[in-house]
Design an enzyme around this catalytic site. Sequence first.
Site: not given
Length: 491
Positions: A97, A117, A130, A180, A187, A256, A266
């Site tokens: 998403r 995001k 999403g 963001r 990652r 991740d 996150d």
Amino acid sequence: MKERKVIIKTGLNLENSYTSLPEIFFTRQSPSRVPSPKLAVLNYSLITSLGLNAQVLQSADGVEILAGNKTPEEAIPISQAYAGHQFGHFTMLGDGRAILLGEHITPQGERFDIQLKGSGKTPYSRGGDGKAALGPMLREYIISEAMNALGIPTTRSLAVVTTGESIMRETELSGAILTRVAASHIRVGTFEYVSRWGTVEELRALANYTLQRHFKKGYDKENPYLFLLQEVIEKQAELIAKWQLVGFVHGVMNTDNMTISGETIDYGPCAFMDVYDPETVFSSIDIYGRYAYGNQPNIATWNLARFAETLLPLLHINPNEAIKIAENAVSDFTKLYKNNWLSGMRAKLGIFNEELEDEYLIEDLLSIMHKYGADYTNTFRALTFDNIEDTVLGGKVEFDKWYKLWQERLTRQEEAKLSSKQLMKSSNPSVIPRNHRVEEALEAAVKEGDYSVMEKLLDALSKPYDHSKEQDYYSKLPEPSTCPYQTYCGT
């Protein structure tokens, strides 16, 4: 979907170097259109540091860009592919998403990803819609900005816009999109993805790109891919130590969610610890405590071992030699982490020099704090301002004995007591994003449309080491509750 390209002078200076990688790493994808975007919050200090135009970004055209309804002319919107070990189990993931608009080059020449995001379905949505809800996006904004103010490497939040649509979760929620900003979104899971489904040459392309973007000195090394591994290990050792020093519990340390750049990413089920307890877990789905506060360094080691495995074909032509090289590198993490943590804990106690017994002094304090249920942040604050009697440790014989040992330790350094106090003031925050204060701000914003509570909280969080009386409200503990605080993967 046809891209709605526009020329709007937001100050965004976009390049798209990630699209130079093989197409296995991404899919071209435009954001989904939203019906009625409105600006909820805009990060003016970040706008200034990035060299963007605040006036344009908060205009109708600017909000359309932040909502994904319009795309900057230089943008090549993509969703990134990656995999990951989630709670120890490997799975295919990707940006389900999120849409990367490109990389903004600041006036100082720095490069930052600009990602939307909650911007709609992508090929990696795995049946999801999403979309993102307003509450979790505001939560990420608050926590990421608090982390930045605390001096902890983190992705940043440029803006949150509401979309004018409702999304269904357990209940109907207001939709939102967060912009963001990150050094990159590469990652450990990105490397796992190409290691599992790509070729060695595609793996090499990603490694070379990562060296070019984050670790340019690696090109001069005899083994640049070993240098890459070592640099990532060092950055994670520094990062995890900084988490531990402020009582931050990430909550979902899947591979991740471990960035190659060394930034925290996150903020779904994260929270800050109140009462000191190494077994602290906030995430509703972490029923076995895999990602508990005290286990975060061990999980980081495990994640880095997965990263090292992906690099084996590049580390040495002989597989056995490659394994030895990787194992030796990963084994360094524990020492690197401990050195960073001890250095930070010494600073929290006003200690400048090193003594072998320091670790015992620190561990003894933490043990006493755990035994009596002392608040982590406020205990160090009380030590800083000599008012420990106002905490649960006041009058405790065990603590009094420890306190005398600590005072004796402070005499065994050249720096004056005043210098020790200054070191403690700059190492022990008075204010952190307390869970009940964050929820208070979110409830006012989401349910009542009142962002003033959030604005006041953000102002306090932006100055964690100021130690002003105005911050006392935000340092108070929550009322005793029979229901432990829980977090959910909303972000």
